[in-house]
Structure formats: structure tokens, C-alpha cells
Design an enzyme around this catalytic site. Structure first.
Site, PDB file in Angstrom:
ATOM      1  CE  LYS A   1      -6.644   0.745   4.028  1.00 53.42           C
ATOM      2  NZ  LYS A   1      -5.922   1.591   4.524  1.00 53.42           N
TER       3      LYS A   1
ATOM      4  CB  CYS B   1      -3.282  -1.680   4.288  1.00 48.95           C
ATOM      5  SG  CYS B   1      -2.862  -1.271   5.823  1.00 48.95           S
TER       6      CYS B   1
ATOM      7  CD  GLU C   1      -1.980   1.312   2.850  1.00 50.24           C
ATOM      8  OE1 GLU C   1      -1.645   0.691   3.911  1.00 50.24           O
ATOM      9  OE2 GLU C   1      -2.988   1.377   2.706  1.00 50.24           O
TER      10      GLU C   1
ATOM     11  CG  ASN D   1       1.912   1.822   5.096  1.00 49.70           C
ATOM     12  OD1 ASN D   1       3.322   1.481   4.735  1.00 49.70           O
ATOM     13  ND2 ASN D   1       1.389   1.262   3.393  1.00 49.70           N
TER      14      ASN D   1
ATOM     15  CD  GLU E   1      -5.297   5.101   5.823  1.00 49.21           C
ATOM     16  OE1 GLU E   1      -5.989   4.395   5.016  1.00 49.21           O
ATOM     17  OE2 GLU E   1      -4.445   3.701   6.529  1.00 49.21           O
TER      18      GLU E   1
ATOM     19  CG  ASN F   1      -5.096   4.432   0.140  1.00 51.60           C
ATOM     20  OD1 ASN F   1      -3.998   3.733  -0.329  1.00 51.60           O
ATOM     21  ND2 ASN F   1      -4.394   4.175   1.865  1.00 51.60           N
TER      22      ASN F   1
HETATM   23  N1  CDV Z   1      -2.977   1.410   6.291  1.00 52.45           N
HETATM   24  C1  CDV Z   1      -3.816   0.581   7.416  1.00 52.45           C
HETATM   25  O1  CDV Z   1      -4.884   0.540   7.178  1.00 52.45           O
HETATM   26  N2  CDV Z   1      -3.440   0.625   8.613  1.00 52.45           N
HETATM   27  C2  CDV Z   1      -4.298  -0.186   9.818  1.00 52.45           C
HETATM   28  C3  CDV Z   1      -4.215  -0.112  11.251  1.00 52.45           C
HETATM   29  C4  CDV Z   1      -4.487   1.621  11.272  1.00 52.45           C
HETATM   30  C5  CDV Z   1      -4.877  -0.828  11.941  1.00 52.45           C
HETATM   31  C6  CDV Z   1      -4.307  -1.935   9.496  1.00 52.45           C
HETATM   32  O2  CDV Z   1      -5.386  -2.261   9.439  1.00 52.45           O
HETATM   33  O3  CDV Z   1      -3.142  -2.137   9.734  1.00 52.45           O
END
Ligand code: CDV
Length: 308
Positions: free
Chosen positions: A123, A168, A46, A193, A142, A106
Site C-alpha cells: 500500500k 483501501c 485489506e 477497511n 497506519e 500493508n
Molecule cells: N484503511 C484505510 O485506508 N482507510 C481509510 C480511512 C481512514 C479514510 C480509507 O480511505 O477508507
């Protein structure tokens, strides 16, 4: 029957001062290593082109927009697309997308082995918050910088394989995988991330974070009889630690390859996509076994309604 060698290109830390060009050079080095080892597809994380900028609170949208890409490919990323085309390797990676009419997403894209973009995903599950939060150990903005994706969960038949993307936080939601599973997905690619500690609970450290990531990716794979590649951006970015733990999972939920560092690191797995068929025809034959007459709450209700 399609067998494809899939590479996960985990990226180590990207600092605020690092240019796109510098990061793309690292991505190309991983691409070349992947190709030399026979990979036909490379999965990157990501927001692969920059530091994880949502940890920084910004009020000036001119500054915010410097983290976004207005077109893809662009001057900085074209060398990656060209090298992938020359090496005949499909790629998928995430970036911050600013659309011509001013929307911020995103995003991740998917190419075929000719370097042509065949799929785009924005996303949907955006974690974090939209205003500065004094209660957190660090920010996760975000919800400030991105709108929820407007394209849904889609699949594409790419190089003979039914592929879908998520990003993510999406991996923690079974709805993500099921929407893709209902379209016969055989490979789900998910860049992430994930901070090594929970900003709202300091006791939740790396071990639990890695466990929850693996749990989600393995469950999503098994319950939808699909391969899953979950690929991290890891390492310490300007003092903030992101976990590694990139894995490639088979349709039985077993981990085929796992990253061991928090740096640029390639993982590889030979994926025989005919292995998706057994689960899809038996225990997870959705057509025979799902009971949608009892699933109404999934789409009609968002939060918990306590009625007892
Ligand atoms: N980049 C993300 O979506 N990170 C989230 C963190 C904040 C929990 C994740 O689900 O990994």
C-alpha cells in the site's frame, strides 16, 4: 476474449481475540460458495486475516509484530491456498507483511488458479497518523505501523486478464488508477477497511462514506476503462464500526454487484473483459488524447502551492 466470473468476498467483523485460523475458515467457506456458483476468482479485503489493528495504539513493537505475517503462505493461510488450488480459483487478499529484514507493509497478494502467488502490492497511500492523537474519536495509526509501499503500481497478466491491485485509501487517488490504466489494466482489485464515521468529523457518517467510496471506484473504472472490485471488511470490531458497500464496477462505471450487509457476504459479477477495449480505444485512448506536457505538477509537486 476472456470472460471471468469474479466474486467479492466481503468479510464481516473480526474481533481482536479471533485467531487467523478462525478467519481463514470463514474465507474458505466464502471461497467454496464462490466456486459452487462458478467464480474463477475471489477478491478479499485489506488486512483480511485480523481485526483492523491500526485503530489500537501500541508502543511495544513485539506486540505490534504479532499482527504481521513473516511469510505467505504460512501455517494459518496454507489451507486457503490449497483449497483455492483444488477448486481452481484465483484469489487476492490483504495482510500485514513483516519482511525478513524488518520492514512493515500493508500488503496484498494475487494468485493464479493453481494457487501460486503471481503478484504482490504494498500500500502506497497510507492514511492516518503516527502518534496518539487526542483530537480524534478513535485512532488510525497506519502511518505508525506501516512504511509506504516500495513496489509501485504494477499489473500482471493473470489467467488472461491484465490485473492490478491497490488497497483501501489508494482508491481515493486518481493517480493510483492512472498508473494502472497506463499499463492497460482490465481488473483493479481493492480491499478496504473504512470506518463508518470520520474520526475527525462526527457529522460525516455512513451515507457520505459509502458515497465517496462508490464515487472513487466508479470514476476509477470509467476513466481507465477497467473493471474494479472494491471489497470491504465490515461490521463492528470491538466496538468500532466499519462500513460495507463492497461493489464490482464495469468499465463504463456501472455497478454490477453490491453487498447489502455488513457481514460475510459474497457478491458475483460475470466480467467480459473485451468490454474494456472500447473505452481504451476511444475517449480514453491515452496515446492520442493525453497531454503530458501539461501534467508535470503531478510528479514534481506534492502539496498545493498557492501562487495567486
Ligand atoms: N484503511 C484505510 O485506508 N482507510 C481509510 C480511512 C481512514 C479514510 C480509507 O480511505 O477508507
Amino acid at each position: 476474449m476472456t470472460v471471468m466470473k469474479i466474486a467479492g468476498a466481503q468479510l464481516g467483523a473480526i474481533q481482536k481475540a479471533d485467531s487467523r485460523e478462525k478467519v481463514v475458515a470463514r474465507m474458505i467457506a466464502l471461497l467454496e460458495e464462490a466456486a459452487s456458483k462458478g467464480a474463477e476468482m475471489v477478491v478479499y479485503p485489506e488486512l483480511a486475516l485480523t481485526t483492523f489493528f491500526p485503530r489500537w495504539y501500541m508502543e511495544d513493537w513485539n506486540e505490534v509484530d504479532t499482527w504481521f505475517e513473516r511469510e505467505m503462505p504460512n501455517g494459518a493461510t496454507l489451507p486457503l491456498f490449497e483449497r483455492a488450488r483444488d477448486l481452481h480459483v484465483a484469489i487476492t487478499f490483504g495482510y500485514a507483511e513483516l519482511t525478513p529484514d524488518g520492514h512493515h507493509f500493508n500488503t496484498s497478494i494475487l494468485t493464479n488458479r493453481k494457487g501460486e502467488i503471481v503478484g504482490k502490492y504494498r500500500k502506497i497511500h497510507l492514511p492516518g497518523h503516527s502518534e496518539y492523537d487526542t483530537e480524534r474519536a478513535f485512532q488510525h495509526l497506519e502511518k505508525r505501523y506501516f512504511e509506504p509501499g516500495d513496489m509501485g503500481f504494477n499489473v500482471w497478466r493473470n489467467e488472461g486478464v491484465v490485473m492490478g491491485m491497490a488497497i483501501c485509501n489508494d482508491r481515493r487517488w486518481p493517480e493510483t488508477f492512472r498508473c494502472l490504466g497506463l499499463q492497460g489494466v482490465e481488473l483493479v482489485t481493492i480491499g478496504y477497511n473504512t470506518p463508518s464515521v470520520n474520526a475527525q468529523m462526527s457529522a460525516e457518517g455512513l451515507e457520505k462514506r459509502l458515497f465517496h467510496s462508490e464515487l472513487s471506484l466508479q470514476a476509477g473504472a470509467y476513466q481507465n476503462a477497467t473493471f474494479v472490485a472494491g471489497i470491504a471488511k465490515a461490521g463492528v470490531e470491538d466496538g468500532h464500526s466499519l462500513m460495507g458497500g463492497s461493489i464490482i464496477v464495469d468499465p463504463d462505471g456501472f455497478i454490477l454487484a453490491r453487498a447489502t450487509t455488513e457481514e460475510d457476504e459474497l457478491i458475483l459479477a460475470e466480467c467480459d473483459f473485451s468490454k474494456c477495449a472500447f473505452g481504451k480505444k476511444t475517449i480514453f485512448d491515452f496515446d492520442r488524447h493525453r497531454r503530458i506536457e501539461h501534467y508535470g505538477r503531478i510528479t514534481s509537486q506534492t502539496g498545493v502551492i498557492l501562487d495567486v
